[in-house]
Design a protein around this motif. Structure first.
Motif, PDB file in Angstrom:
ATOM      1  N   GLY A  49       6.800  -8.816  -3.481  1.00 53.23           N
ATOM      2  CA  GLY A  49       5.969  -8.382  -4.597  1.00 53.23           C
ATOM      3  C   GLY A  49       5.263  -7.062  -4.409  1.00 53.23           C
ATOM      4  O   GLY A  49       4.278  -6.785  -5.063  1.00 53.23           O
ATOM      5  N   VAL A  50       5.782  -6.213  -3.524  1.00 53.74           N
ATOM      6  CA  VAL A  50       5.145  -4.921  -3.269  1.00 53.74           C
ATOM      7  C   VAL A  50       5.796  -3.858  -4.159  1.00 53.74           C
ATOM      8  O   VAL A  50       7.004  -3.664  -4.125  1.00 53.74           O
ATOM      9  CB  VAL A  50       5.267  -4.518  -1.780  1.00 53.74           C
ATOM     10  CG1 VAL A  50       4.640  -3.154  -1.540  1.00 53.74           C
ATOM     11  CG2 VAL A  50       4.616  -5.568  -0.894  1.00 53.74           C
ATOM     12  N   THR A  55       0.371  -1.968  -2.886  1.00 57.57           N
ATOM     13  CA  THR A  55      -0.020  -2.318  -4.239  1.00 57.57           C
ATOM     14  C   THR A  55       0.914  -3.402  -4.760  1.00 57.57           C
ATOM     15  O   THR A  55       2.130  -3.245  -4.740  1.00 57.57           O
ATOM     16  CB  THR A  55       0.025  -1.085  -5.169  1.00 57.57           C
ATOM     17  OG1 THR A  55      -0.832  -0.076  -4.622  1.00 57.57           O
ATOM     18  CG2 THR A  55      -0.427  -1.437  -6.575  1.00 57.57           C
ATOM     19  N   MET A  56       0.280  -4.493  -5.199  1.00 55.93           N
ATOM     20  CA  MET A  56       1.001  -5.621  -5.770  1.00 55.93           C
ATOM     21  C   MET A  56       0.743  -5.625  -7.277  1.00 55.93           C
ATOM     22  O   MET A  56       0.092  -4.723  -7.788  1.00 55.93           O
ATOM     23  CB  MET A  56       0.504  -6.923  -5.140  1.00 55.93           C
ATOM     24  CG  MET A  56       0.185  -6.859  -3.662  1.00 55.93           C
ATOM     25  SD  MET A  56       1.568  -6.475  -2.628  1.00 55.93           S
ATOM     26  CE  MET A  56       2.096  -8.105  -2.250  1.00 55.93           C
ATOM     27  N   VAL A  57       1.218  -6.652  -7.961  1.00 59.70           N
ATOM     28  CA  VAL A  57       1.004  -6.745  -9.404  1.00 59.70           C
ATOM     29  C   VAL A  57      -0.480  -6.811  -9.742  1.00 59.70           C
ATOM     30  O   VAL A  57      -0.964  -6.101 -10.614  1.00 59.70           O
ATOM     31  CB  VAL A  57       1.722  -7.982  -9.997  1.00 59.70           C
ATOM     32  CG1 VAL A  57       1.314  -8.218 -11.440  1.00 59.70           C
ATOM     33  CG2 VAL A  57       3.217  -7.805  -9.915  1.00 59.70           C
ATOM     34  N   ASP A  58      -1.217  -7.668  -9.023  1.00 62.56           N
ATOM     35  CA  ASP A  58      -2.604  -7.907  -9.401  1.00 62.56           C
ATOM     36  C   ASP A  58      -3.615  -7.657  -8.283  1.00 62.56           C
ATOM     37  O   ASP A  58      -4.768  -8.037  -8.404  1.00 62.56           O
ATOM     38  CB  ASP A  58      -2.770  -9.329  -9.929  1.00 62.56           C
ATOM     39  CG  ASP A  58      -2.318 -10.370  -8.910  1.00 62.56           C
ATOM     40  OD1 ASP A  58      -1.818  -9.988  -7.846  1.00 62.56           O
ATOM     41  OD2 ASP A  58      -2.466 -11.570  -9.200  1.00 62.56           O
ATOM     42  N   THR A  59      -3.195  -7.027  -7.205  1.00 67.87           N
ATOM     43  CA  THR A  59      -4.122  -6.774  -6.115  1.00 67.87           C
ATOM     44  C   THR A  59      -3.597  -5.660  -5.211  1.00 67.87           C
ATOM     45  O   THR A  59      -2.497  -5.159  -5.397  1.00 67.87           O
ATOM     46  CB  THR A  59      -4.370  -8.059  -5.289  1.00 67.87           C
ATOM     47  OG1 THR A  59      -5.491  -7.836  -4.436  1.00 67.87           O
ATOM     48  CG2 THR A  59      -3.160  -8.442  -4.464  1.00 67.87           C
ATOM     49  N   GLY A  99       7.506   0.644 -11.036  1.00 68.73           N
ATOM     50  CA  GLY A  99       7.655  -0.599 -11.778  1.00 68.73           C
ATOM     51  C   GLY A  99       8.619  -1.591 -11.155  1.00 68.73           C
ATOM     52  O   GLY A  99       8.703  -2.733 -11.590  1.00 68.73           O
ATOM     53  N   ALA A 100       9.340  -1.190 -10.132  1.00 65.90           N
ATOM     54  CA  ALA A 100      10.266  -2.095  -9.443  1.00 65.90           C
ATOM     55  C   ALA A 100       9.721  -2.425  -8.053  1.00 65.90           C
ATOM     56  O   ALA A 100       9.043  -1.604  -7.437  1.00 65.90           O
ATOM     57  CB  ALA A 100      11.644  -1.443  -9.312  1.00 65.90           C
ATOM     58  N   VAL A 101      10.024  -3.637  -7.576  1.00 63.33           N
ATOM     59  CA  VAL A 101       9.566  -4.009  -6.238  1.00 63.33           C
ATOM     60  C   VAL A 101      10.363  -3.225  -5.200  1.00 63.33           C
ATOM     61  O   VAL A 101      11.514  -2.866  -5.406  1.00 63.33           O
ATOM     62  CB  VAL A 101       9.688  -5.528  -5.972  1.00 63.33           C
ATOM     63  CG1 VAL A 101       8.751  -6.308  -6.855  1.00 63.33           C
ATOM     64  CG2 VAL A 101      11.106  -6.004  -6.128  1.00 63.33           C
ATOM     65  N   LEU A 102       9.715  -2.972  -4.083  1.00 62.85           N
ATOM     66  CA  LEU A 102      10.347  -2.234  -2.991  1.00 62.85           C
ATOM     67  C   LEU A 102      11.193  -3.191  -2.148  1.00 62.85           C
ATOM     68  O   LEU A 102      10.862  -4.372  -2.028  1.00 62.85           O
ATOM     69  CB  LEU A 102       9.282  -1.558  -2.138  1.00 62.85           C
ATOM     70  CG  LEU A 102       8.407  -0.536  -2.883  1.00 62.85           C
ATOM     71  CD1 LEU A 102       7.338   0.014  -1.955  1.00 62.85           C
ATOM     72  CD2 LEU A 102       9.255   0.581  -3.457  1.00 62.85           C
ATOM     73  N   TYR A 135      -7.759  -8.014   1.690  1.00 65.84           N
ATOM     74  CA  TYR A 135      -6.994  -8.518   0.573  1.00 65.84           C
ATOM     75  C   TYR A 135      -7.966  -8.971  -0.499  1.00 65.84           C
ATOM     76  O   TYR A 135      -8.329 -10.125  -0.577  1.00 65.84           O
ATOM     77  CB  TYR A 135      -6.101  -9.665   1.065  1.00 65.84           C
ATOM     78  CG  TYR A 135      -5.241 -10.324   0.032  1.00 65.84           C
ATOM     79  CD1 TYR A 135      -4.752  -9.647  -1.076  1.00 65.84           C
ATOM     80  CD2 TYR A 135      -4.902 -11.665   0.165  1.00 65.84           C
ATOM     81  CE1 TYR A 135      -3.953 -10.270  -2.007  1.00 65.84           C
ATOM     82  CE2 TYR A 135      -4.100 -12.302  -0.753  1.00 65.84           C
ATOM     83  CZ  TYR A 135      -3.629 -11.589  -1.842  1.00 65.84           C
ATOM     84  OH  TYR A 135      -2.832 -12.209  -2.758  1.00 65.84           O
ATOM     85  N   PRO A 136      -8.435  -8.038  -1.335  1.00 63.49           N
ATOM     86  CA  PRO A 136      -9.488  -8.368  -2.285  1.00 63.49           C
ATOM     87  C   PRO A 136      -9.104  -9.424  -3.312  1.00 63.49           C
ATOM     88  O   PRO A 136      -9.963 -10.066  -3.877  1.00 63.49           O
ATOM     89  CB  PRO A 136      -9.803  -7.047  -2.982  1.00 63.49           C
ATOM     90  CG  PRO A 136      -8.862  -6.056  -2.456  1.00 63.49           C
ATOM     91  CD  PRO A 136      -8.026  -6.671  -1.408  1.00 63.49           C
ATOM     92  N   GLY A 137      -7.830  -9.646  -3.528  1.00 65.94           N
ATOM     93  CA  GLY A 137      -7.400 -10.637  -4.500  1.00 65.94           C
ATOM     94  C   GLY A 137      -7.381 -12.045  -3.939  1.00 65.94           C
ATOM     95  O   GLY A 137      -7.105 -12.996  -4.656  1.00 65.94           O
ATOM     96  N   SER A 138      -7.692 -12.207  -2.653  1.00 64.28           N
ATOM     97  CA  SER A 138      -7.695 -13.542  -2.071  1.00 64.28           C
ATOM     98  C   SER A 138      -8.909 -14.320  -2.537  1.00 64.28           C
ATOM     99  O   SER A 138      -9.868 -13.758  -3.042  1.00 64.28           O
ATOM    100  CB  SER A 138      -7.691 -13.455  -0.527  1.00 64.28           C
ATOM    101  OG  SER A 138      -8.892 -12.912  -0.075  1.00 64.28           O
TER     102      SER A 138
END
Length: 155
Positions: free
Chosen positions: A111-112, A125-129, A83-86, A142-145
């Motif tokens: 945002g990783v 893994t990002m928040v939404d992609t 749950g925390a960014v690296l 990058y499927p969220g692009s």
């Protein structure tokens, strides 16, 4: 009465010896390379648990921090921020240059939340992609692009 107090004293002494022999600090059980990695990239976080795996690797859970899985050669395989960014320095040091530069160019290095790798790919893994880097071809998926296409980041 003297026998009972001697037995009780002997039992209590045995308990203290047994407790002293057991390490309450899980970090003492870790291989030195694993301990160095955790203190370098996550300073100040104690080790909540350490578990050896059947394949020779291990899993380290840091207190209030990530869970890190290492292979049998003490190289990280997965880092879950829980749950925390690296930390950016971790990504800068541990990701292929092309992948880190892509994160910078797209302003996503902060945002990783999770990193995985094996001999074929890196997966962030990002928040939404999810961003995937193919180690053989250097292609980034990058499927969220907006285009959802693969991009080649190096020639």
């Amino acid at each position: 009465m003297k026998n009972i107090s001697n037995i009780l004293l002997f039992v209590m002494l045995g308990i203290f010896v047994a407790l002293g022999a057991c390490s309450s600090d899980a970090s003492e059980e870790m291989p030195s390379a694993v301990a160095k990695f955790t203190t370098q990239y996550f300073p100040g976080l104690g080790v909540k648990s350490f578990q050896e795996l059947n394949d020779g690797g291990c899993v380290v859970q840091l207190s209030g921090g990530p869970t890190i899985t290492f292979d049998s050669e003490d190289a990280w395989k997965e880092i879950d921020g829980n749950g925390a960014v690296l930390p950016q320095v971790l990504m800068y040091d541990q990701l292929p240059t092309e992948l880190y530069e892509y994160l910078q160019a797209t302003e996503q290095q902060a945002g990783v939340y999770e990193m995985k790798r094996d001999k074929y790919y890196y997966k962030l893994t990002m928040v939404d992609t999810v961003i995937t880097y193919d180690r053989t071809t250097g292609k980034i998926t990058y499927p969220g692009s907006a285009t959802g296409q693969q991009e080649k980041v190096s020639d």
